[in-house]
Design a protein around this motif. Structure first.
Motif, PDB file in Angstrom:
ATOM      1  N   THR A   1       0.849  -1.180   0.000  1.00 61.14           N
ATOM      2  CA  THR A   1       0.000   0.000   0.000  1.00 61.14           C
ATOM      3  C   THR A   1       0.889   1.236   0.000  1.00 61.14           C
ATOM      4  OG1 THR A   1      -0.085   0.158   2.415  1.00 61.14           O
ATOM      5  CG2 THR A   1      -1.718  -1.257   1.343  1.00 61.14           C
ATOM      6  N   GLU A   2       0.351   2.331  -0.408  1.00 63.47           N
ATOM      7  CA  GLU A   2       1.114   3.584  -0.408  1.00 63.47           C
ATOM      8  C   GLU A   2       1.543   3.944   1.013  1.00 63.47           C
ATOM      9  OE1 GLU A   2       3.218   6.760  -1.509  1.00 63.47           O
ATOM     10  OE2 GLU A   2       2.352   5.222  -2.821  1.00 63.47           O
ATOM     11  N   GLU A   3       0.669   3.626   1.955  1.00 63.23           N
ATOM     12  CA  GLU A   3       0.971   3.917   3.365  1.00 63.23           C
ATOM     13  C   GLU A   3       2.172   3.108   3.843  1.00 63.23           C
ATOM     14  OE1 GLU A   3      -1.732   2.501   6.583  1.00 63.23           O
ATOM     15  OE2 GLU A   3      -2.113   4.643   6.871  1.00 63.23           O
TER      16      GLU A   3
END
Length: 519
Positions: free
Chosen positions: A264-266
């Motif tokens: 995920t980008e996170e």
């Protein structure tokens, strides 16, 4: 169709190796829990010391220069001392502090998700076929950081293999083989090099007072040995260990394998932030040790000497270099909301170490008593004298020395203590028949490594059992010993052949001192 009509393929007949390893596992797993094992070993040591204390031995202890004696540990004074020192014996047990302090930092990094994300990225860039040799290589390099491999690389070996869809016990075994079985295989100098060279030089000077041994006297041999250990470990892991573990199920409530899905980008943002924080910490450390007057260097200005504060600070540095990126990752990803979450992560990690702490208490008492009794010293010295009396040819003597060292290693864990005992006997003896102290030291280092992984008395062996129990709770001493026995045998044979061939080809073992002994 009836069940009787179904043709089932006959089970393959177990090989001789399988029957041998199965026997080891059955016998070994009948041994009580390691804590009970060390308790009874303590009792046996006390009784044996009392029986041998009145025996007169015709040997001199090379470390003290006094006649060899076995101390009676069943006297009133000895028992009173045992009780008075019981707490300090436990709290000063070196592996206990190493494991617990390091695991505090590693626990934060693991709970935050930093380690899991790092493993995802590593597995995504490492070809599946090269996972095993890469793990063993990392295990070998970990020797540079003292005992860091035992608390970092070995448990990560299980996690990595599990995440890759392979049996986690195979990963633990491969990492254990690299960290401990290949202890003397390293192309990077470490504190053990000057330590052993000092004992070798002292032993050589018994025969020739002017002999000098360079601290890097074996660096070429140990560097090339890394390739030997990687190849042996790679073959044994994939051809022997993993097929053997195919029928060993992982417990349903075992630690789950990390998800290898997309990032995920996170996660990526948090990992980048944590990575930069770790790199900044490493850069500051490097900047601190560069000056020759650095407080982290030894008084002589050395970095890798055991006396250097840097080498004494390896475990605290592991704690710092994992807790910082773990904290950063947790804050950026949202895993850690408050500082209390960090403390909870540490507490959770410590809760998994209860069995190891109990085992460490009894292990510490036994090892202390065994050292005080001098029983191990007696066996080592008589073994060295027996090898000397055989008067074997050069090649056979080298192999005999490796076997002797491997046997003594089952009783005395400390590498320097063993060499301090048998070196003064074997080094001059071999010099007299044309075998250099550097070669004797190389043979010693081979024998000192290959039996680490099958010795229940090796201080980190029970810890590896605990790592295995995370996935297969029925794992016992016998299970681990049967897993590691193929590595030990293969390394003993392969590494010994490599050393003999290396010597016969006349390849330099390392950086040779300018002076060489001649008859």
């Amino acid at each position: 169709m009836s069940n009787q009509a179904v043709n089932k393929a006959p089970s393959p007949k177990p090989s001789g190796m399988d029957r041998f390893l199965n026997a080891i596992e059955r016998v070994g797993n009948k041994i009580p829990d390691p804590a009970i094992l060390f308790f009874w070993a303590l009792i046996i040591t006390w009784v044996t010391s009392a029986l041998l204390s009145n025996v007169t031995f015709d040997l001199i202890n090379p470390r003290t220069g006094d006649a060899l004696t076995v101390s009676n540990l069943l006297t009133g004074e000895a028992l009173a001392s045992f009780l008075a020192n019981m707490v300090t014996t436990f709290t000063s047990f070196a592996p206990l502090g190493i494991v617990l302090v390091a695991m505090l930092g590693v626990g934060v990094a693991d709970s935050s998700g930093f380690i899991t994300t790092g493993l995802k990225k590593m597995l995504n860039v490492t070809p599946a076929k090269l996972l095993t040799p890469m793990l063993i290589l990392v295990a070998i390099v970990s020797h540079t950081a003292a005992d860091a491999g035992y608390v970092l690389v070995i448990p990560l070996g299980g996690i990595i293999f599990h995440a890759a869809g392979r049996h986690p016990l195979a990963g633990i075994a491969a990492a254990f083989a690299g960290v401990s079985g290949g202890f003397s295989a390293n192309f990077i100098p470490s504190g053990i090099d000057p330590l052993l060279a000092g004992f070798t030089q002292t032993s050589a000077q018994i025969l020739d007072p002017d002999y000098i041994v360079n601290p890097l006297a074996n660096i070429f041999f140990t560097g090339l040995s890394s390739l030997v250990i990687i190849l042996i470990g790679w073959y044994v892991t994939e051809k022997i260990i993993e097929p053997r573990l195919a029928s060993t199920p992982i417990d349903e409530d075992a630690e789950k394998a990390p998800d290898l899905g997309t990032f995920t980008e996170e996660e990526s943002k948090a990992f980048r932030a944590a990575g930069w924080s770790m790199m900044a910490g490493i850069a500051l450390l490097i900047a601190a040790i560069i000056p020759e007057t650095s407080a982290l260097r030894s008084p002589e200005g050395e970095i890798t000497a055991f006396s250097a504060p840097l080498m004494k600070s390896i475990v605290p540095l592991i704690f710092i270099l994992f807790i910082i990126p773990g904290y950063v990752y947790g804050k950026v990803s949202g895993t850690f909301k408050t500082s209390n979450d960090i403390i909870k992560a540490m507490a959770t990690t410590m809760s998994t170490m209860g069995a190891y702490i109990v085992m460490s208490f009894f292990c510490a008492q036994f090892l202390s008593a065994f050292a005080q009794s001098n029983i191990g010293t007696m066996l080592a010295l008589y073994g060295a004298e027996g090898l000397k009396a055989m008067n074997l040819p050069g090649e056979a003597t080298i192999v005999g020395m490796i076997l002797l060292t491997a046997s003594v290693n089952l009783l005395i864990g400390s590498s320097s203590a063993k060499w301090a005992l048998i070196g003064p006997i074997l080094v001059p003896m071999l010099m007299a028949v044309g075998i250099s102290p550097e070669l004797s030291q190389a043979a010693y280092r081979v024998g000192d490594s290959v039996s680490n992984i099958i010795s229940p008395l090796m201080v980190f062996f029970p810890l590896v059992v605990v790592y295995c129990q995370r996935y297969v709770k029925s794992t016992g001493i016998g299970t681990l010993a049967s897993l590691m026995m193929p590595f030990s045998i293969a390394m003993l044979i392969g590494w010994s052949i490599f050393l003999i061939a290396y010597w016969m080809l006349g390849i330099p073992l390392g950086v040779q001192a300018p002076y060489t002994y001649t008859m």
